[in-house]
Structure formats: C-alpha cells, structure tokens
Scaffold this motif. Structure first.
Motif, PDB file in Angstrom:
ATOM      1  N   PRO A  35       0.791  -1.220   0.000  1.00 16.30           N
ATOM      2  CA  PRO A  35       0.000   0.000   0.000  1.00 16.30           C
ATOM      3  C   PRO A  35       0.824   1.271   0.000  1.00 16.30           C
ATOM      4  O   PRO A  35       0.448   2.247  -0.618  1.00 16.30           O
ATOM      5  CB  PRO A  35      -0.816  -0.101   1.292  1.00 16.30           C
ATOM      6  CG  PRO A  35      -0.793  -1.520   1.673  1.00 16.30           C
ATOM      7  CD  PRO A  35       0.460  -2.095   1.101  1.00 16.30           C
ATOM      8  N   ALA A  36       1.934   1.293   0.686  1.00 16.21           N
ATOM      9  CA  ALA A  36       2.708   2.527   0.792  1.00 16.21           C
ATOM     10  C   ALA A  36       3.705   2.692  -0.343  1.00 16.21           C
ATOM     11  O   ALA A  36       4.372   3.701  -0.422  1.00 16.21           O
ATOM     12  CB  ALA A  36       3.439   2.555   2.126  1.00 16.21           C
ATOM     13  N   ALA A  37       3.821   1.721  -1.245  1.00 16.03           N
ATOM     14  CA  ALA A  37       4.854   1.758  -2.268  1.00 16.03           C
ATOM     15  C   ALA A  37       4.407   2.443  -3.555  1.00 16.03           C
ATOM     16  O   ALA A  37       5.115   2.408  -4.533  1.00 16.03           O
ATOM     17  CB  ALA A  37       5.330   0.341  -2.576  1.00 16.03           C
ATOM     18  N   ALA A  38       3.239   3.069  -3.572  1.00 19.63           N
ATOM     19  CA  ALA A  38       2.762   3.739  -4.769  1.00 19.63           C
ATOM     20  C   ALA A  38       3.734   4.835  -5.172  1.00 19.63           C
ATOM     21  O   ALA A  38       4.083   5.683  -4.367  1.00 19.63           O
ATOM     22  CB  ALA A  38       1.376   4.341  -4.518  1.00 19.63           C
ATOM     23  N   LEU A  39       4.160   4.811  -6.416  1.00 19.08           N
ATOM     24  CA  LEU A  39       5.073   5.845  -6.904  1.00 19.08           C
ATOM     25  C   LEU A  39       4.331   7.149  -7.172  1.00 19.08           C
ATOM     26  O   LEU A  39       3.207   7.153  -7.653  1.00 19.08           O
ATOM     27  CB  LEU A  39       5.763   5.382  -8.186  1.00 19.08           C
ATOM     28  CG  LEU A  39       6.846   4.330  -8.021  1.00 19.08           C
ATOM     29  CD1 LEU A  39       7.341   3.865  -9.380  1.00 19.08           C
ATOM     30  CD2 LEU A  39       7.996   4.881  -7.208  1.00 19.08           C
ATOM     31  N   ILE A  40       4.995   8.253  -6.855  1.00 23.64           N
ATOM     32  CA  ILE A  40       4.457   9.586  -7.102  1.00 23.64           C
ATOM     33  C   ILE A  40       5.260  10.181  -8.245  1.00 23.64           C
ATOM     34  O   ILE A  40       6.493  10.206  -8.200  1.00 23.64           O
ATOM     35  CB  ILE A  40       4.592  10.481  -5.849  1.00 23.64           C
ATOM     36  CG1 ILE A  40       4.044   9.802  -4.606  1.00 23.64           C
ATOM     37  CG2 ILE A  40       3.948  11.842  -6.100  1.00 23.64           C
ATOM     38  CD1 ILE A  40       2.581   9.467  -4.663  1.00 23.64           C
ATOM     39  N   LEU A  41       4.569  10.640  -9.284  1.00 26.16           N
ATOM     40  CA  LEU A  41       5.206  11.141 -10.497  1.00 26.16           C
ATOM     41  C   LEU A  41       4.926  12.628 -10.683  1.00 26.16           C
ATOM     42  O   LEU A  41       3.930  13.157 -10.181  1.00 26.16           O
ATOM     43  CB  LEU A  41       4.663  10.396 -11.724  1.00 26.16           C
ATOM     44  CG  LEU A  41       4.604   8.877 -11.663  1.00 26.16           C
ATOM     45  CD1 LEU A  41       3.899   8.331 -12.900  1.00 26.16           C
ATOM     46  CD2 LEU A  41       5.982   8.287 -11.524  1.00 26.16           C
ATOM     47  N   CYS A  42       5.788  13.279 -11.459  1.00 28.46           N
ATOM     48  CA  CYS A  42       5.537  14.650 -11.896  1.00 28.46           C
ATOM     49  C   CYS A  42       4.417  14.585 -12.940  1.00 28.46           C
ATOM     50  O   CYS A  42       4.514  13.824 -13.905  1.00 28.46           O
ATOM     51  CB  CYS A  42       6.801  15.243 -12.516  1.00 28.46           C
ATOM     52  SG  CYS A  42       6.537  16.818 -13.348  1.00 28.46           S
ATOM     53  N   ARG A  43       3.367  15.366 -12.750  1.00 24.97           N
ATOM     54  CA  ARG A  43       2.251  15.362 -13.694  1.00 24.97           C
ATOM     55  C   ARG A  43       2.685  15.916 -15.056  1.00 24.97           C
ATOM     56  O   ARG A  43       2.149  15.543 -16.089  1.00 24.97           O
ATOM     57  CB  ARG A  43       1.089  16.184 -13.154  1.00 24.97           C
ATOM     58  CG  ARG A  43      -0.157  16.118 -14.020  1.00 24.97           C
ATOM     59  CD  ARG A  43      -1.322  16.876 -13.415  1.00 24.97           C
ATOM     60  NE  ARG A  43      -1.832  16.277 -12.211  1.00 24.97           N
ATOM     61  CZ  ARG A  43      -2.792  15.344 -12.171  1.00 24.97           C
ATOM     62  NH1 ARG A  43      -3.328  14.909 -13.282  1.00 24.97           N
ATOM     63  NH2 ARG A  43      -3.211  14.865 -11.019  1.00 24.97           N
ATOM     64  N   ALA A 157       7.071  20.169   0.801  1.00 26.19           N
ATOM     65  CA  ALA A 157       5.625  20.320   0.643  1.00 26.19           C
ATOM     66  C   ALA A 157       5.365  20.404  -0.855  1.00 26.19           C
ATOM     67  O   ALA A 157       5.715  21.392  -1.497  1.00 26.19           O
ATOM     68  CB  ALA A 157       5.128  21.573   1.360  1.00 26.19           C
ATOM     69  N   LEU A 158       4.794  19.338  -1.420  1.00 22.48           N
ATOM     70  CA  LEU A 158       4.569  19.281  -2.866  1.00 22.48           C
ATOM     71  C   LEU A 158       3.098  19.513  -3.185  1.00 22.48           C
ATOM     72  O   LEU A 158       2.208  19.007  -2.496  1.00 22.48           O
ATOM     73  CB  LEU A 158       5.044  17.932  -3.420  1.00 22.48           C
ATOM     74  CG  LEU A 158       6.517  17.603  -3.171  1.00 22.48           C
ATOM     75  CD1 LEU A 158       6.881  16.277  -3.824  1.00 22.48           C
ATOM     76  CD2 LEU A 158       7.430  18.717  -3.672  1.00 22.48           C
ATOM     77  N   ILE A 159       2.855  20.265  -4.232  1.00 24.11           N
ATOM     78  CA  ILE A 159       1.507  20.669  -4.637  1.00 24.11           C
ATOM     79  C   ILE A 159       0.775  19.469  -5.221  1.00 24.11           C
ATOM     80  O   ILE A 159       1.238  18.854  -6.182  1.00 24.11           O
ATOM     81  CB  ILE A 159       1.585  21.819  -5.659  1.00 24.11           C
ATOM     82  CG1 ILE A 159       2.370  22.996  -5.080  1.00 24.11           C
ATOM     83  CG2 ILE A 159       0.190  22.245  -6.098  1.00 24.11           C
ATOM     84  CD1 ILE A 159       2.768  24.040  -6.116  1.00 24.11           C
ATOM     85  N   THR A 160      -0.390  19.161  -4.669  1.00 24.48           N
ATOM     86  CA  THR A 160      -1.107  17.935  -5.048  1.00 24.48           C
ATOM     87  C   THR A 160      -1.471  17.890  -6.533  1.00 24.48           C
ATOM     88  O   THR A 160      -1.326  16.847  -7.160  1.00 24.48           O
ATOM     89  CB  THR A 160      -2.385  17.758  -4.215  1.00 24.48           C
ATOM     90  OG1 THR A 160      -3.221  18.907  -4.368  1.00 24.48           O
ATOM     91  CG2 THR A 160      -2.061  17.550  -2.757  1.00 24.48           C
ATOM     92  N   HIS A 161      -1.944  18.991  -7.108  1.00 27.09           N
ATOM     93  CA  HIS A 161      -2.381  18.919  -8.509  1.00 27.09           C
ATOM     94  C   HIS A 161      -1.214  18.899  -9.504  1.00 27.09           C
ATOM     95  O   HIS A 161      -1.429  18.802 -10.699  1.00 27.09           O
ATOM     96  CB  HIS A 161      -3.391  20.031  -8.848  1.00 27.09           C
ATOM     97  CG  HIS A 161      -2.809  21.383  -9.000  1.00 27.09           C
ATOM     98  ND1 HIS A 161      -2.671  22.249  -7.946  1.00 27.09           N
ATOM     99  CD2 HIS A 161      -2.317  22.028 -10.090  1.00 27.09           C
ATOM    100  CE1 HIS A 161      -2.129  23.370  -8.376  1.00 27.09           C
ATOM    101  NE2 HIS A 161      -1.895  23.262  -9.669  1.00 27.09           N
ATOM    102  N   ARG A 162       0.003  18.946  -9.008  1.00 24.80           N
ATOM    103  CA  ARG A 162       1.167  18.812  -9.889  1.00 24.80           C
ATOM    104  C   ARG A 162       1.811  17.445  -9.758  1.00 24.80           C
ATOM    105  O   ARG A 162       2.878  17.188 -10.309  1.00 24.80           O
ATOM    106  CB  ARG A 162       2.175  19.918  -9.599  1.00 24.80           C
ATOM    107  CG  ARG A 162       1.545  21.281  -9.888  1.00 24.80           C
ATOM    108  CD  ARG A 162       2.495  22.366 -10.041  1.00 24.80           C
ATOM    109  NE  ARG A 162       1.759  23.604 -10.309  1.00 24.80           N
ATOM    110  CZ  ARG A 162       2.167  24.780  -9.959  1.00 24.80           C
ATOM    111  NH1 ARG A 162       3.322  24.923  -9.343  1.00 24.80           N
ATOM    112  NH2 ARG A 162       1.445  25.847 -10.221  1.00 24.80           N
ATOM    113  N   LEU A 163       1.137  16.565  -9.006  1.00 23.77           N
ATOM    114  CA  LEU A 163       1.607  15.194  -8.796  1.00 23.77           C
ATOM    115  C   LEU A 163       0.630  14.221  -9.432  1.00 23.77           C
ATOM    116  O   LEU A 163      -0.532  14.538  -9.643  1.00 23.77           O
ATOM    117  CB  LEU A 163       1.714  14.897  -7.295  1.00 23.77           C
ATOM    118  CG  LEU A 163       2.547  15.858  -6.454  1.00 23.77           C
ATOM    119  CD1 LEU A 163       2.453  15.470  -4.985  1.00 23.77           C
ATOM    120  CD2 LEU A 163       3.987  15.870  -6.922  1.00 23.77           C
ATOM    121  N   LEU A 164       1.138  13.029  -9.700  1.00 25.20           N
ATOM    122  CA  LEU A 164       0.323  11.981 -10.304  1.00 25.20           C
ATOM    123  C   LEU A 164       0.753  10.647  -9.712  1.00 25.20           C
ATOM    124  O   LEU A 164       1.950  10.384  -9.601  1.00 25.20           O
ATOM    125  CB  LEU A 164       0.559  12.000 -11.823  1.00 25.20           C
ATOM    126  CG  LEU A 164      -0.268  11.112 -12.712  1.00 25.20           C
ATOM    127  CD1 LEU A 164      -1.739  11.529 -12.661  1.00 25.20           C
ATOM    128  CD2 LEU A 164       0.235  11.208 -14.144  1.00 25.20           C
TER     129      LEU A 164
END
Length: 181
Positions: A35-43, A157-164
C-alpha cells in the motif's frame, strides 16, 4: 497475462484499470502490491519523484484547512491548504524526501511552517514548479543537497495537482477497440 486477455474478450466489464501493471510487478517480484509503495510522479513529464513511504505528515498551524485523503493506496495522507501573500492557494502533501531540484538561497519570510525557511522545488526533468523545501531557519541560507536529504529536520511540501500516482497513470491507458463490446 493470457488469462487477462481472454477475460477481456469474454467479459470486457471485468477489466480493472492498472490490474495488468500490478500483476506484472508481482510476477517480477516488485512491491507494487504494498500500500505505501505507490510511486508519485511529476504530472508534467512523468518523472518518478517519490513513493508512498516518503510521505511525512508535518502539520502547520498556518494551514487554512487540513483534510485526510486516501489518495495513496488507501493510506491516510494529510492534505493542507495554504495561501501565499499574493492570494494564490495551494494544497500540499509533505514528504520526507523527493527527487526534486532545490533552488537556494532559502527564504525566512512568509513561511507556512514557523521556524523553517523555504526554497523552491522543481522537477529535475521538466522544470515544473512542484512545491517547496523546508529547512530550519537557523541553518545557513544555502546548504548542500546531502545535508538537506540526510537531516531529520527537513521536509518538502509538494503541490497535489502537480503530482500523479503511478497506479492512476497506468489506469489511463486506452483499451484497444477489439476488447470493447
């Protein structure tokens, strides 16, 4: 994989987005089922920035609002809303570390986290402004990347709508017309 292809031919509605990618990761011994291993990408470009284990909830009393979100594979994540001096609002998630480019010197003014200085964080591949990095205010205005990354007192602190999320991105793949009924 042949089973999934056959299933799609017989029952197209049985398709679950991202299922094939998850199955491929499990076959190769990947940790995509964690569950915690989901990759976060630049949108903007798809660059791998962090994974779910890098999330580090740092709350600020200066947040306009804080809400729990289960956007990272059923893990509760604090999403905080902030406003800058120009009136622009940003929802952010705080991370312990992330593969971003930091732009020093750090600024002590208008910090959303009292006692911390901030600097811009951008995507190292496409240059998109992703958020801010925070370091203790008593640190020098410019520090080495290693000192920032190794410290337990720093965060981003990363902006949510700029992440995927990678699992969401893989669900956006189109189903060939031959599989549709």
């Amino acid at each position: 994989m042949q089973y999934i292809s056959l299933l799609l031919l017989v029952y197209p509605a049985a398709y679950q987005p991202g299922e094939a990618c998850a199955a491929a990761g499990e076959e190769k011994g990947g940790t995509s089922s964690s569950p915690a291993a989901a990759l976060i990408l630049c949108r903007g470009c798809g660059h791998e920035l962090a994974d779910g284990t890098d999330i580090h909830n740092v709350q600020s009393r200066m947040a306009l609002s804080i809400r729990n979100d289960t956007s990272i594979r059923s893990r509760r994540v604090n999403v905080q809303l902030f406003e800058n001096p120009h009136g622009h609002q940003f929802e952010v998630i705080t991370f312990r570390k992330s593969d971003v480019t930091l732009h020093w010197p750090a600024d002590k003014h208008f910090s959303w986290f009292p006692g911390f200085s901030w600097t811009l964080a951008t995507c190292p591949r496409c240059g998109t402004h992703l958020g801010w990095a925070f370091q203790p205010s008593d640190w020098p205005d410019t520090v080495t990347k290693n000192r920032f990354e190794e410290s337990e007192h720093t965060f981003l602190a990363l902006i949510t709508h700029r992440l995927l999320r990678e699992d969401f991105a893989s669900s956006l793949l189109m189903i060939p017309k031959s599989f549709k009924s």
